[in-house]
Scaffold this motif. Structure first.
Motif, mmCIF file in Angstrom:
data_model
loop_
_atom_site.group_PDB
_atom_site.id
_atom_site.type_symbol
_atom_site.label_atom_id
_atom_site.label_comp_id
_atom_site.label_asym_id
_atom_site.label_seq_id
_atom_site.Cartn_x
_atom_site.Cartn_y
_atom_site.Cartn_z
ATOM 1 N N GLY A 1 0.784 -1.226 0.000
ATOM 2 C CA GLY A 1 0.000 0.000 0.000
ATOM 3 C C GLY A 1 0.815 1.275 0.000
ATOM 4 N N ASP A 2 2.132 1.151 -0.185
ATOM 5 C CA ASP A 2 2.972 2.345 -0.128
ATOM 6 C C ASP A 2 3.523 2.776 -1.489
ATOM 7 O OD1 ASP A 2 4.684 0.235 -0.468
ATOM 8 O OD2 ASP A 2 6.068 0.808 1.125
ATOM 9 N N THR A 3 3.155 2.050 -2.545
ATOM 10 C CA THR A 3 3.657 2.347 -3.880
ATOM 11 C C THR A 3 2.532 2.184 -4.901
ATOM 12 O OG1 THR A 3 5.801 1.433 -3.242
ATOM 13 C CG2 THR A 3 5.432 1.745 -5.584
ATOM 14 N N ILE A 4 2.543 3.050 -5.902
ATOM 15 C CA ILE A 4 1.600 2.910 -7.012
ATOM 16 C C ILE A 4 2.403 2.570 -8.265
ATOM 17 C CG2 ILE A 4 -0.083 4.076 -8.495
ATOM 18 C CD1 ILE A 4 -0.804 5.826 -6.101
ATOM 19 N N ARG A 5 2.018 1.485 -8.907
ATOM 20 C CA ARG A 5 2.654 1.048 -10.158
ATOM 21 C C ARG A 5 1.795 1.550 -11.303
ATOM 22 N NH1 ARG A 5 1.564 -3.181 -13.631
ATOM 23 N NH2 ARG A 5 3.346 -4.023 -14.738
ATOM 24 N N ARG A 6 2.411 2.254 -12.253
ATOM 25 C CA ARG A 6 1.664 2.778 -13.398
ATOM 26 C C ARG A 6 2.269 2.255 -14.699
ATOM 27 N NH1 ARG A 6 -1.600 6.596 -11.141
ATOM 28 N NH2 ARG A 6 -0.745 7.915 -9.512
ATOM 29 N N ARG A 7 1.416 1.719 -15.555
ATOM 30 C CA ARG A 7 1.816 1.346 -16.916
ATOM 31 C C ARG A 7 1.500 2.544 -17.791
ATOM 32 N NH1 ARG A 7 5.253 -1.769 -18.701
ATOM 33 N NH2 ARG A 7 4.108 -2.309 -20.560
ATOM 34 N N ARG A 8 2.478 2.969 -18.555
ATOM 35 C CA ARG A 8 2.312 4.142 -19.412
ATOM 36 C C ARG A 8 2.582 3.778 -20.867
ATOM 37 N NH1 ARG A 8 2.472 9.102 -16.604
ATOM 38 N NH2 ARG A 8 2.811 8.824 -14.387
ATOM 39 N N CYS B 1 5.795 7.163 -29.875
ATOM 40 C CA CYS B 1 6.364 5.911 -30.403
ATOM 41 C C CYS B 1 5.527 4.681 -30.058
ATOM 42 C CB CYS B 1 7.800 5.726 -29.928
ATOM 43 S SG CYS B 1 7.966 5.372 -28.158
ATOM 44 N N ASP B 2 4.507 4.845 -29.224
ATOM 45 C CA ASP B 2 3.568 3.795 -28.828
ATOM 46 C C ASP B 2 4.192 2.694 -27.963
ATOM 47 O OD1 ASP B 2 0.797 3.252 -28.901
ATOM 48 O OD2 ASP B 2 1.168 1.535 -30.219
ATOM 49 N N LYS B 3 5.404 2.917 -27.453
ATOM 50 C CA LYS B 3 6.018 1.921 -26.565
ATOM 51 C C LYS B 3 5.464 2.104 -25.155
ATOM 52 C CE LYS B 3 10.171 1.004 -29.097
ATOM 53 N NZ LYS B 3 11.601 0.834 -29.070
ATOM 54 N N ARG B 4 5.500 1.002 -24.391
ATOM 55 C CA ARG B 4 4.989 1.019 -23.019
ATOM 56 C C ARG B 4 6.136 0.888 -22.021
ATOM 57 N NH1 ARG B 4 -0.871 -1.270 -22.550
ATOM 58 N NH2 ARG B 4 -1.667 -0.687 -24.586
ATOM 59 N N PHE B 5 5.939 1.486 -20.869
ATOM 60 C CA PHE B 5 6.922 1.382 -19.787
ATOM 61 C C PHE B 5 6.200 1.518 -18.455
ATOM 62 C CE2 PHE B 5 6.696 5.761 -21.147
ATOM 63 C CZ PHE B 5 6.750 6.523 -19.990
ATOM 64 N N THR B 6 6.895 1.131 -17.390
ATOM 65 C CA THR B 6 6.312 1.140 -16.050
ATOM 66 C C THR B 6 7.016 2.182 -15.187
ATOM 67 O OG1 THR B 6 5.846 -1.222 -16.228
ATOM 68 C CG2 THR B 6 5.849 -0.291 -14.011
ATOM 69 N N THR B 7 6.226 2.891 -14.398
ATOM 70 C CA THR B 7 6.783 3.818 -13.409
ATOM 71 C C THR B 7 6.223 3.448 -12.046
ATOM 72 O OG1 THR B 7 5.010 5.440 -13.721
ATOM 73 C CG2 THR B 7 7.010 5.723 -15.049
ATOM 74 N N TYR B 8 6.945 3.844 -11.009
ATOM 75 C CA TYR B 8 6.507 3.602 -9.637
ATOM 76 C C TYR B 8 6.466 4.935 -8.909
ATOM 77 C CZ TYR B 8 7.354 -1.275 -10.659
ATOM 78 O OH TYR B 8 7.305 -2.524 -11.216
ATOM 79 N N GLU B 9 5.411 5.115 -8.155
ATOM 80 C CA GLU B 9 5.228 6.351 -7.402
ATOM 81 C C GLU B 9 5.170 6.011 -5.922
ATOM 82 O OE1 GLU B 9 1.524 9.378 -6.868
ATOM 83 O OE2 GLU B 9 1.962 8.708 -8.901
ATOM 84 N N ARG B 10 5.997 6.695 -5.130
ATOM 85 C CA ARG B 10 5.966 6.491 -3.680
ATOM 86 C C ARG B 10 6.263 7.818 -2.998
ATOM 87 N NH1 ARG B 10 10.610 3.822 -5.361
ATOM 88 N NH2 ARG B 10 9.473 1.899 -5.461
ATOM 89 N N VAL B 11 5.842 7.917 -1.775
ATOM 90 C CA VAL B 11 6.055 9.133 -1.000
ATOM 91 C C VAL B 11 7.534 9.257 -0.663
ATOM 92 C CG1 VAL B 11 5.547 10.287 1.186
ATOM 93 C CG2 VAL B 11 3.750 9.042 -0.016
#
Length: 160
Positions: free
Chosen positions: A22-29, A34-44
């Motif tokens: 519950g301390d991180t948000i995973r985002r697929r972008r 270029c239409d490529k996908r990647f993942t980012t992580y958001e945390r306090v």
């Protein structure tokens, strides 16, 4: 967010999920160029207070130094790594909860002593002897008496 592949500034969030802790948000972008996908992580990101030493100098808080101090006091004592991690976390939580931008090293030392008193009495006396610069056996005896608390009388059990 900028695409790591082509550098384009516009990306779209395709999926967001909260971690199990519950301390991180995973985002697929997806990059709109270029239409490529990647993942980012958001945390306090929490900033620990600056440590003000006895001589007035300042330094960044160092969790490794705190852990090292605890480990040295607890050397060859029956205390698990998980218990040490818990002590470090409680000390850090206390420092963060204070909201202070600066904290005296003496305050951190007192927090460490409180944790050691709870974890292992021998480690507490070891740490106190260095932290308080004990110079004779009387200071050790006084630290032990202080740790034991008030006594009911000679030869009787101490209050719990």
């Amino acid at each position: 967010m900028r695409c790591p592949f082509c550098g384009h500034a516009d990306t779209q969030v395709v999926d967001s999920r909260v971690s199990e802790e519950g301390d991180t948000i995973r985002r697929r972008r997806r990059c709109l160029s270029c239409d490529k996908r990647f993942t980012t992580y958001e945390r306090v990101e929490l900033a620990m207070p600056t440590v003000v030493k006895r001589d007035g100098s300042r330094s960044e808080y160092d969790a490794a130094k705190l852990r090292g101090s605890l480990a040295l006091a607890l050397r060859k004592r029956p205390v698990s790594t998980e218990e040490v991690d818990g002590a470090v976390a409680r000390i850090e939580d206390t420092l963060l909860a204070s909201g202070a931008r600066e904290v005296a090293s003496e305050h951190i030392g007192e927090l460490v002593m409180n944790e050691l008193k709870r974890l292992d009495k021998v480690a507490y006396v070891r740490f106190a002897s260095v932290y308080k610069s004990f110079e004779d056996i009387g200071e050790f005896v006084e630290a032990i008496r202080e740790m034991q608390g008030p006594r009911l009388g000679a030869g009787k059990l101490r209050k719990e």
